[in-house]
Design a protein around this motif. Structure first.
Motif, PDB file in Angstrom:
ATOM      1  N   GLU A  87      43.827  45.979  44.111  1.00  0.00           N
ATOM      2  CA  GLU A  87      43.510  47.273  43.505  1.00  0.00           C
ATOM      3  C   GLU A  87      44.118  47.404  42.111  1.00  0.00           C
ATOM      4  O   GLU A  87      43.696  48.259  41.318  1.00  0.00           O
ATOM      5  N   LYS A 141      41.358  54.707  46.152  1.00  0.00           N
ATOM      6  CA  LYS A 141      41.765  53.609  47.009  1.00  0.00           C
ATOM      7  C   LYS A 141      42.981  54.019  47.836  1.00  0.00           C
ATOM      8  O   LYS A 141      43.977  54.494  47.290  1.00  0.00           O
ATOM      9  N   ILE A 195      45.081  55.358  43.099  1.00  0.00           N
ATOM     10  CA  ILE A 195      45.711  54.591  44.172  1.00  0.00           C
ATOM     11  C   ILE A 195      46.748  55.472  44.864  1.00  0.00           C
ATOM     12  O   ILE A 195      47.722  55.909  44.244  1.00  0.00           O
TER      13      ILE A 195
END
Length: 240
Positions: free
Chosen positions: A80, A67, A48
């Motif tokens: 997420e 992500k 992330i």
């Protein structure tokens, strides 16, 4: 450096767990991603961050899922953080790079938002990279912010919180930090003769973080200092 016993890795792998990593573009985070890929104990690892990294393309990294998020609006990316049993937070910057307010925003505000979303998303084991000297009552900004994050993460009530307090991080960076270069030269004799005393390679921190996942939880909150990081990376108990 040794890894955890193969039996532990196989047992953990069979549980088909997933994890997320925040801060994977930095030195420690990057080393952690490589360690996670090499050990392959998670079914899936979600990275992330602000941007996608091309180096994680290809079959070798097919377990990774990148992500893209906006840390200023991180709550918009709450999904997420859902469904991961383990979370790793290696997020951090320096005052010299972004100024006092920028440092507090990244190292405290962003970190705490990550922790809050991780807890809300069901994360059971949360690991953070802090620093030697972290103390919420310190008069030094860096140490105080790190200490505040430690205390506030503990208050969130994770089933297990692992706080890593490395000394001087040794890594080859694309972007050189003047202060780190100065301290590395100053401490060079100590680093050479007493490598576990004040410094630690980022690869060693990464090994310790992965090995910690494979060990049973002794306490809900564990503080792992620089010496213990070296021991854990060798597959030994973290006891000093």
């Amino acid at each position: 450096m040794a890894e955890a016993a193969p039996g532990k890795e196989e047992e953990f792998r069979s549980t088909n767990q997933t994890a997320f990593v925040v801060g994977h573009t930095g030195g420690t985070g990057s080393a952690l991603v490589e360690e996670l890929v090499n050990r392959n104990i998670f079914q899936r690892v979600v990275l992330i961050g602000r941007r996608k990294l091309d180096k994680y393309e290809g079959e070798t990294y097919n377990m990774l899922d990148q992500k893209i998020v906006d840390f200023e609006q991180l709550e918009d990316s709450a999904d997420e953080f859902k469904g991961h049993s383990v979370g790793f937070a290696c997020l951090g910057t320096t005052r010299a790079k972004v100024g006092k307010e920028g440092f507090k925003r990244v190292d405290h505000d962003y970190m705490m938002k990550v922790a809050e979303l991780a807890k809300a998303g069901g994360c059971r084991h949360f690991s953070i990279v802090s620093s030697t000297g972290a103390d919420k009552n310190s008069s030094l900004l860096y140490n105080r912010v790190k200490g505040e994050v430690e205390a506030e993460c503990a208050d969130l009530g994770f089933q297990r919180l692992s706080i890593f307090r490395p000394g001087l991080l040794l890594a080859e960076r694309e972007e050189r930090r003047v202060s780190e270069g100065f301290f590395r030269k100053l401490l060079a004799p100590i680093i050479y003769f007493k490598p576990t005393l004040l410094s630690v390679p980022v690869e060693t921190v990464a090994k310790a973080m992965v090995n910690t996942v494979l060990e049973p939880c002794q306490e809900p909150v564990e503080i792992i200092d620089n010496k213990s990081i070296h021991r854990l990376a060798q597959g030994k108990n973290s006891g000093k």
